[in-house]
Write a protein that holds these residues in place. Structure first.
Motif: not given
Length: 322
Positions: A35-37, A40, A42, A278-281
């Motif tokens: 999950a690349d912040k 944004k 995946y 960890k997902s973005f939510n």
């Protein structure tokens, strides 16, 4: 990735990129998701040397060819690539994967010819690659088949690869660690034993006389910490012919263990080779694959489970439907 359960890179290299593909329509072993912040996005890798991209975990674009190996290296011009993972570290992206050169035989044990196979690391400045070799040509011994390398940084900042020494040669697969150089461009010293396949209380197989015994396979390590700071490792083996996901915890809180194996698997039957992200939510998710027979051919399908890590143990809650 268990020996024999592979997808040849060429079969992927010829595929056209597709768009908006549902996750359960993708055929992929050993799915690992970054999950690349920054973007944004995946990024999903696995067996086959390819990459998929998604904004929501539900629909995916791919496959993209991202691993660029050196044809003059020990891997040869067209290595098989198993169980790739992406890890962001110090502003770069690293591709941990197993590479097999089928033209090089290193041993024969019990009638099984063992090919040159080892975990290795490639690097890129971008999560979508391309991923290229670094300084050291080898990370692990040339005379041992190793696979499923993953990444861990300990409490004092030392980076490690944790990997499997394959049962095909030693008869009892092991989980091992080796220290990496600060920039991950090679390894330092020799591998050290963490635990053996036979330490598992839940994995089973039959011996030549039909008697029960611990399964010999160690597969797919992935490290994590619980909400209480406890160090854990998910890994996979078999209960007879059923691929199964288990977990162990380090009593010392370090890679050196001792590693205490949980009595029971953590997922339903027929799921394995897991990793956590960890997902973005904000949800902690477990990515695994299942096996299914289609027209007498085994296919492998990515799945997600929601996980609770807030306590002292990893708890798999329910399937996660994006």
């Amino acid at each position: 990735m268990v020996a024999g359960l592979f997808i040849v890179l060429n079969s992927y290299a010829q595929r056209k990129v597709r768009y908006n593909i549902p996750l359960d329509s993708i055929r992929l072993s050993d799915p690992a998701i970054l999950a690349d912040k920054a973007s944004k996005t995946y990024f999903m890798t696995g067996t086959g040397g390819m990459l998929w991209k998604s904004k929501d975990l539900k629909f995916w674009d791919g496959p993209f060819h991202v691993a660029k190996t050196n044809p003059n290296s020990w891997m040869g011009p067209n290595p098989m690539i198993w169980a790739a993972e992406l890890h962001e570290y110090k502003n770069k992206y690293y591709y941990f994967a197993t590479f097999t050169n089928r033209d090089v035989k290193i041993d024969t044990v019990g009638g099984n010819v063992i090919e040159r196979r080892a975990s290795h690391v490639l690097v890129s400045n971008k999560p979508e690659g391309p991923y290229l070799p670094m300084e050291d040509e080898t990370y692990l011994p040339a005379d041992k088949p190793t696979l499923d390398g993953t990444f861990w940084v300990d409490s004092v900042g030392k980076p490690y690869m944790v990997y499997c020494y394959e049962w095909l040669q030693n008869g009892n697969g092991t989980m091992e660690k080796i220290e990496l150089k600060p920039d991950l461009s090679g390894s330092i010293g020799e591998g050290q034993l963490l635990f053996k396949a036979s330490d598992s209380p839940w994995s089973r197989e039959k011996d030549e006389h039909g008697n029960d015994k611990p399964n010999k396979v160690t597969d797919g390590p992935y490290l994590f910490k619980t909400g209480t700071g406890r160090l854990g490792m998910i890994w996979t083996s078999w209960i007879y012919d059923v691929y199964t996901q288990g977990v162990a915890y380090s009593e010392s809180g370090t890679l050196d263990g001792p590693w205490l194996q949980e009595t029971d698997p953590i997922t339903p039957s027929n799921f394995g080779h897991g990793m956590l992200f960890k997902s973005f939510n904000g949800k902690t998710l477990l990515s695994v694959h299942s096996h299914k027979k289609v027209n007498d051919r085994t296919v492998r399908i990515p799945h997600l489970f929601e996980v609770d890590l807030t306590g002292n143990k990893l708890k798999v809650i329910k399937p996660y439907i994006p």
